[in-house]
Design a protein around this motif. Sequence first.
Motif, PDB file in Angstrom:
ATOM      1  N   ASP A  70       9.374  14.300   3.464  1.00  0.00           N
ATOM      2  CA  ASP A  70       9.679  13.061   3.440  1.00  0.00           C
ATOM      3  C   ASP A  70       8.118  12.093   3.152  1.00  0.00           C
ATOM      4  OD1 ASP A  70       8.404  14.145   5.697  1.00  0.00           O
ATOM      5  OD2 ASP A  70       9.979  13.332   7.021  1.00  0.00           O
ATOM      6  N   ALA A  71       7.242  12.620   2.895  1.00  0.00           N
ATOM      7  CA  ALA A  71       5.911  11.965   2.590  1.00  0.00           C
ATOM      8  C   ALA A  71       5.450  12.448   1.401  1.00  0.00           C
ATOM      9  CB  ALA A  71       5.034  12.097   3.795  1.00  0.00           C
ATOM     10  N   ALA A  72       4.069  12.009   0.865  1.00  0.00           N
ATOM     11  CA  ALA A  72       3.521  12.350  -0.358  1.00  0.00           C
ATOM     12  C   ALA A  72       1.899  12.109  -0.122  1.00  0.00           C
ATOM     13  CB  ALA A  72       4.122  11.699  -1.394  1.00  0.00           C
ATOM     14  N   VAL A  73       1.497  12.867  -0.960  1.00  0.00           N
ATOM     15  CA  VAL A  73       0.197  12.926  -1.249  1.00  0.00           C
ATOM     16  C   VAL A  73      -0.255  12.949  -2.427  1.00  0.00           C
ATOM     17  CG1 VAL A  73      -2.244  13.899  -0.726  1.00  0.00           C
ATOM     18  CG2 VAL A  73      -0.695  13.822   1.110  1.00  0.00           C
ATOM     19  N   THR A  74      -1.415  12.175  -2.957  1.00  0.00           N
ATOM     20  CA  THR A  74      -1.742  12.370  -4.443  1.00  0.00           C
ATOM     21  C   THR A  74      -3.294  12.614  -4.320  1.00  0.00           C
ATOM     22  OG1 THR A  74      -0.353  10.646  -5.286  1.00  0.00           O
ATOM     23  CG2 THR A  74      -2.325  10.929  -6.630  1.00  0.00           C
ATOM     24  N   LEU A  75      -3.567  13.630  -5.055  1.00  0.00           N
ATOM     25  CA  LEU A  75      -5.032  14.145  -5.358  1.00  0.00           C
ATOM     26  C   LEU A  75      -5.639  13.810  -6.522  1.00  0.00           C
ATOM     27  CD1 LEU A  75      -7.650  15.247  -4.329  1.00  0.00           C
ATOM     28  CD2 LEU A  75      -6.772  17.411  -5.010  1.00  0.00           C
ATOM     29  N   LEU A  76      -6.319  12.431  -6.821  1.00  0.00           N
ATOM     30  CA  LEU A  76      -6.985  12.195  -7.786  1.00  0.00           C
ATOM     31  C   LEU A  76      -8.524  12.392  -8.000  1.00  0.00           C
ATOM     32  CD1 LEU A  76      -6.443  10.546 -10.461  1.00  0.00           C
ATOM     33  CD2 LEU A  76      -6.847   8.337  -9.333  1.00  0.00           C
ATOM     34  N   ILE A 117      -6.815   4.789 -10.903  1.00  0.00           N
ATOM     35  CA  ILE A 117      -6.997   4.778  -9.724  1.00  0.00           C
ATOM     36  C   ILE A 117      -6.335   3.561  -8.945  1.00  0.00           C
ATOM     37  CG2 ILE A 117      -8.774   4.106  -7.875  1.00  0.00           C
ATOM     38  CD1 ILE A 117     -11.083   5.137  -9.930  1.00  0.00           C
ATOM     39  N   GLU A 118      -6.130   2.269  -9.550  1.00  0.00           N
ATOM     40  CA  GLU A 118      -5.327   1.352  -8.956  1.00  0.00           C
ATOM     41  C   GLU A 118      -3.927   1.585  -9.204  1.00  0.00           C
ATOM     42  OE1 GLU A 118      -8.748  -2.082  -9.756  1.00  0.00           O
ATOM     43  OE2 GLU A 118      -7.164  -1.768 -11.140  1.00  0.00           O
ATOM     44  N   GLN A 119      -3.650   2.218 -10.143  1.00  0.00           N
ATOM     45  CA  GLN A 119      -2.155   2.640 -10.225  1.00  0.00           C
ATOM     46  C   GLN A 119      -1.834   3.687  -9.197  1.00  0.00           C
ATOM     47  OE1 GLN A 119      -0.904   4.433 -14.153  1.00  0.00           O
ATOM     48  NE2 GLN A 119       0.058   5.907 -13.079  1.00  0.00           N
ATOM     49  N   GLU A 120      -2.514   4.793  -8.941  1.00  0.00           N
ATOM     50  CA  GLU A 120      -2.235   5.579  -7.841  1.00  0.00           C
ATOM     51  C   GLU A 120      -2.344   4.999  -6.580  1.00  0.00           C
ATOM     52  OE1 GLU A 120      -0.880   8.432  -8.372  1.00  0.00           O
ATOM     53  OE2 GLU A 120      -0.948   8.171 -10.561  1.00  0.00           O
ATOM     54  N   ASN A 131     -14.065   1.183  -3.588  1.00  0.00           N
ATOM     55  CA  ASN A 131     -14.111  -0.170  -3.929  1.00  0.00           C
ATOM     56  C   ASN A 131     -12.927  -1.044  -4.705  1.00  0.00           C
ATOM     57  OD1 ASN A 131     -17.089   0.561  -3.307  1.00  0.00           O
ATOM     58  ND2 ASN A 131     -17.454  -1.657  -3.837  1.00  0.00           N
ATOM     59  N   PHE A 132     -12.526  -0.123  -5.655  1.00  0.00           N
ATOM     60  CA  PHE A 132     -11.419  -0.372  -6.276  1.00  0.00           C
ATOM     61  C   PHE A 132      -9.956  -0.469  -5.633  1.00  0.00           C
ATOM     62  CE2 PHE A 132     -13.992   1.726 -10.030  1.00  0.00           C
ATOM     63  CZ  PHE A 132     -14.183   0.112 -10.432  1.00  0.00           C
TER      64      PHE A 132
END
Length: 378
Positions: A134-140, A156-159, A329-330
């Motif tokens: 019920d949760a999520a993590v994105t590693l970029l 970066i801004e999209q994610e 910063n982004f």
Amino acid sequence: MTHQLLAWAESVLPDLLADLEAVVRVESPSADHDAVARSADVVAEVGERRLGFAPERIVVDGSTHLRWHLGSPEPDAPRVLLLAHHDTVWPIGSLETHPFSIQDGVIRGPGCFDMLTGLVMAVHAAAHLGHLSDAAVTLLVTGDEELGSHSSRALIEQEAEGCVAALVLEASGDGGALKIGRKGVSHYRVDITGRAAHAGLEPEKGVNATVELAHQVGVVVGFADASEGTSVTPTVAHGGTTPNTVPASASFVVDVRALTASEQERVDAAFRSLVPVTGARIAVHGGINRPPLEVSAAEALWRRAQAVADDLGLELPEAIVVGGASDGNFTAGIGVPTLDGLGAVGGGAHADTEHVMVADIPARTALLVGLMRELLGR
């Protein structure tokens, strides 16, 4: 639970250090796209081994970025963005003079502090969260941060869009300080076009671009405002062709750092308003590169990190504001709460003295896991 988290972090330290060695031993200077691609191969292998699946490989303008999506795909599930980069400033061949080593509790090697240790910490922390229903993590993990993230900014801004927080694994400040503010960055190049003439026979027939450069450098230095934390620093300058010719062209480059978006915009407008004084022509190139990570974007996250640290029995130094920029910063620039400096404790970024303290890695990794759990309601 907190004692178990610290015990887990201690138990995985040998694996984490082995993964770090593998990553550091693949040199990744940002401008060498082939080297960055080879680095991405190794980071992908490390991530797949720890996370259980391969990342998406995203190549933009030759730079290779990696992305893992973990947990719920539902758009309304709370999501945290872990942000790292695998490119470094060190040229090919640096391992010969700065080999990877661990001696007396100190890690050395190109990029170990900025920021490959933080990257490997993020992989292990994400893996420890386990199944997220019920949760999520994105590693970029981006491949051009050291060049200004020109190819990765949109990604970066999209994610980051819609995330409850962006956690940036850049290295810490002195003593392990987290970073709650970063100055925004602007870059400018001022090109000046004059008119050539013989410097001995008829200098009066020329328009001296170097003289115009000297005047304009003095003008732009005046755009700085120390009371607002705004610096305006001319860096590289060129002018002229031969010693006996009135220069027909000149140029100079300027680095601008500001704590607030309003200051960035003020300085940008001032650059656009430069007026020549010698009859030369002026053209201004560049502009705002990274918006500032303003303290208001990090304060609430900082307090939550303090609470997690207290639960773990860890003592965090006071958070700091720094002049250097990061991909945080982004994320802050689009309104996402952002906390930076969650990576390694050490020093010497970009220098011969670059190093990481082994003893601090488990506690920092535990802090990262605890903060993610807190943010995801787990």
